[in-house]
Design a protein around this motif. Structure first.
Motif, PDB file in Angstrom:
ATOM      1  N   HIS A 219     -48.184   8.211 -23.474  1.00 43.23           N
ATOM      2  CA  HIS A 219     -49.089   7.108 -23.128  1.00 43.23           C
ATOM      3  C   HIS A 219     -50.090   6.909 -24.251  1.00 43.23           C
ATOM      4  O   HIS A 219     -50.623   7.862 -24.809  1.00 43.23           O
ATOM      5  CB  HIS A 219     -49.844   7.404 -21.824  1.00 43.23           C
ATOM      6  N   LEU A 220     -50.317   5.641 -24.574  1.00 35.16           N
ATOM      7  CA  LEU A 220     -51.373   5.265 -25.509  1.00 35.16           C
ATOM      8  C   LEU A 220     -51.850   3.878 -25.121  1.00 35.16           C
ATOM      9  O   LEU A 220     -51.072   2.921 -25.098  1.00 35.16           O
ATOM     10  CB  LEU A 220     -50.876   5.266 -26.956  1.00 35.16           C
ATOM     11  N   SER A 221     -53.127   3.775 -24.803  1.00 34.30           N
ATOM     12  CA  SER A 221     -53.685   2.487 -24.398  1.00 34.30           C
ATOM     13  C   SER A 221     -55.129   2.417 -24.831  1.00 34.30           C
ATOM     14  O   SER A 221     -55.764   3.429 -25.173  1.00 34.30           O
ATOM     15  CB  SER A 221     -53.562   2.291 -22.882  1.00 34.30           C
ATOM     16  N   PHE A 222     -55.663   1.202 -24.785  1.00 36.93           N
ATOM     17  CA  PHE A 222     -57.048   0.946 -25.157  1.00 36.93           C
ATOM     18  C   PHE A 222     -57.726   0.251 -23.985  1.00 36.93           C
ATOM     19  O   PHE A 222     -57.141  -0.617 -23.333  1.00 36.93           O
ATOM     20  CB  PHE A 222     -57.112   0.053 -26.403  1.00 36.93           C
ATOM     21  N   GLY A 223     -58.968   0.627 -23.741  1.00 35.80           N
ATOM     22  CA  GLY A 223     -59.716   0.008 -22.657  1.00 35.80           C
ATOM     23  C   GLY A 223     -59.548   0.761 -21.352  1.00 35.80           C
ATOM     24  O   GLY A 223     -59.194   1.952 -21.313  1.00 35.80           O
ATOM     25  N   GLU A 224     -59.798   0.044 -20.270  1.00 35.31           N
ATOM     26  CA  GLU A 224     -59.720   0.646 -18.941  1.00 35.31           C
ATOM     27  C   GLU A 224     -58.293   1.063 -18.618  1.00 35.31           C
ATOM     28  O   GLU A 224     -57.336   0.335 -18.886  1.00 35.31           O
ATOM     29  CB  GLU A 224     -60.223  -0.357 -17.899  1.00 35.31           C
ATOM     30  N   LEU A 225     -58.139   2.239 -18.056  1.00 31.84           N
ATOM     31  CA  LEU A 225     -56.821   2.772 -17.717  1.00 31.84           C
ATOM     32  C   LEU A 225     -56.341   2.131 -16.413  1.00 31.84           C
ATOM     33  O   LEU A 225     -56.949   2.303 -15.356  1.00 31.84           O
ATOM     34  CB  LEU A 225     -56.880   4.293 -17.573  1.00 31.84           C
ATOM     35  N   ILE A 226     -55.241   1.386 -16.495  1.00 29.81           N
ATOM     36  CA  ILE A 226     -54.695   0.672 -15.347  1.00 29.81           C
ATOM     37  C   ILE A 226     -53.312   1.213 -15.041  1.00 29.81           C
ATOM     38  O   ILE A 226     -52.398   1.058 -15.865  1.00 29.81           O
ATOM     39  CB  ILE A 226     -54.626  -0.845 -15.618  1.00 29.81           C
ATOM     40  N   PRO A 227     -53.114   1.864 -13.908  1.00 27.73           N
ATOM     41  CA  PRO A 227     -51.760   2.352 -13.559  1.00 27.73           C
ATOM     42  C   PRO A 227     -50.786   1.197 -13.398  1.00 27.73           C
ATOM     43  O   PRO A 227     -51.119   0.145 -12.880  1.00 27.73           O
ATOM     44  CB  PRO A 227     -51.995   3.081 -12.233  1.00 27.73           C
ATOM     45  N   GLY A 228     -49.571   1.418 -13.862  1.00 29.55           N
ATOM     46  CA  GLY A 228     -48.540   0.408 -13.745  1.00 29.55           C
ATOM     47  C   GLY A 228     -48.368  -0.466 -14.969  1.00 29.55           C
ATOM     48  O   GLY A 228     -47.343  -1.131 -15.120  1.00 29.55           O
ATOM     49  N   ILE A 229     -49.367  -0.491 -15.860  1.00 30.23           N
ATOM     50  CA  ILE A 229     -49.265  -1.268 -17.090  1.00 30.23           C
ATOM     51  C   ILE A 229     -48.489  -0.445 -18.120  1.00 30.23           C
ATOM     52  O   ILE A 229     -48.817   0.712 -18.383  1.00 30.23           O
ATOM     53  CB  ILE A 229     -50.644  -1.638 -17.637  1.00 30.23           C
TER      54      ILE A 229
END
Length: 377
Positions: A219-229
């Motif tokens: 997993h690698l994301s930026f900003g608020e952590l949103i499950p399912g994205i």
């Protein structure tokens, strides 16, 4: 007086009637009209069902504007597994707006086994399949946005095999807060140490033979952590072909405000370009072995809003379907009957002309004989 007023009112309403009633004695029915009516009713029913399905569906509207927020912090969510022991690797962020290294205290180093269990491999294959479909069909991203918080998390499930194998990898997971400027998150050999003039890692004590930057990005994301994205790098796995190998990810981050009927959140989308090469100073390939994620923040902000067809618009479209089909089928039926009558009339006229009557002088007449009262006797 009241009855008289009622009669006047009824008469007035009758005069305003825009839908006059035709007596049944003046109405002529036909088999062709019944067939056309049946086709029209079937078409209306089918299109009404399709229109109702369109009414129930939603779509995503994208709006673009300049991002004026420069003071807030950017959150980076990380879950990466590297095929090296935790004491040999270090992860941190170098912010281009500062000369000091951004603190990476929010990350957790967890010794794990690099090989996945069958259940974990199945989820990873599913993520890779979704990633390949997203690259071909970008409209699937709208489906992912609408299903946020309803679909399960994309993180790997925990190991359940109770393997006796000693940990040979390091899982680096957690989150960081950095300034909203371009930066470089990297994982390389040795722990990072603060330095007044720049950036350094304690890599001298680690043997080159132990270098192995094969990694898996869960997993690698930026900003608020949103499950399912599902983000572009989720499920990525790279196997190093050499000990001294550099993996680079060039990321462009776009601030995104997501407003659906289920959630309202501020997150970030990003696109990525990958590159990998072997470090060989003798061949002119310079650099440092490791995993480097260079990100840049876009000056534009995207607002994604889920929209739904208004009920009044659904009624207007439905009336248009019903009225349009009735009018069109009526015109086509009338035109068909007109053409059929012309053809039949010509056929009958031709049959009458083809009949001949013999005359006493031996000539023939193509005209029909007149019927008189004497001829009937």
């Amino acid at each position: 007086m009241r009855r008289l007023n009622r009669k006047k009112t009824l008469n007035l309403m009758k005069e305003l009637d825009a839908f006059p009633k035709v007596p049944e004695s003046y109405v002529e029915t036909s088999a062709s009209g019944g067939t056309v009516s049946l086709i029209a009713f079937t078409t209306i029913a089918f299109l009404t069902i399709m229109e109702f399905m369109v009414y129930r569906d939603t779509w995503m509207k994208y709006e673009y504007e300049v991002d004026k927020d420069f003071t807030s912090k950017l959150r980076i969510n990380i879950d990466i597994t590297v095929a090296m022991r935790c004491q040999y690797v270090g992860a941190d962020v170098l912010d281009l707006a500062e000369t000091m290294v951004a603190s990476a205290d929010g990350l957790i180093y967890e010794p794990v086994v690099f090989d996945l269990t069958p259940q974990q491999k199945e989820l990873q294959r599913m993520l890779q399949l979704i990633q390949s479909r997203l690259q071909e069909e970008h409209s699937l991203q709208d489906v992912i946005f609408k299903s946020a918080f309803k679909s399960p998390s994309t993180s790997l499930p925990p190991r359940e095999d109770n393997s006796l194998q000693s940990p040979d990898a390091c899982r680096i997971h957690g989150h960081l807060y950095v300034n909203k400027v371009a930066g470089n998150f990297h994982i390389t050999v040795g722990k990072a140490i603060p330095h007044p003039r720049g950036h350094a890692h304690l890599a001298a004590l680690v043997s080159h033979e132990s270098y192995n930057f094969s990694h898996r990005i869960d997993h690698l994301s930026f900003g608020e952590l949103i499950p399912g994205i599902i983000n572009p790098l989720d499920g990525t796995e790279k196997i190093a072909s050499d000990h001294n190998q550099m993996f680079q990810y060039f990321i462009t981050v776009v601030p995104t405000k997501l407003h659906t009927y289920k959630i309202s959140a501020e997150t970030h989308q990003f696109s990525v370009t990958e590159r990998e090469r072997v470090i060989n100073h003798a061949a002119g390939s310079h650099g440092v072995s490791g995993i480097f994620m260079k990100y840049d923040i876009s000056s534009l902000m995207v607002t994604v809003t889920e929209e739904h067809m208004p009920f009044w618009q659904f009624l207007v479209r439905l009336c248009g379907i019903i009225g349009g089909i009735f009018s069109t089928t009526g015109i086509l039926h009338g035109f068909g009957r007109f053409v059929a009558e012309i053809i039949f009339c010509r056929f009958r006229l031709g049959s009458h002309r083809s009949t001949s009557v013999p005359l006493p002088d031996g000539h023939t007449s193509n005209h029909l004989p007149l019927i008189t009262d004497n001829s009937t006797h």
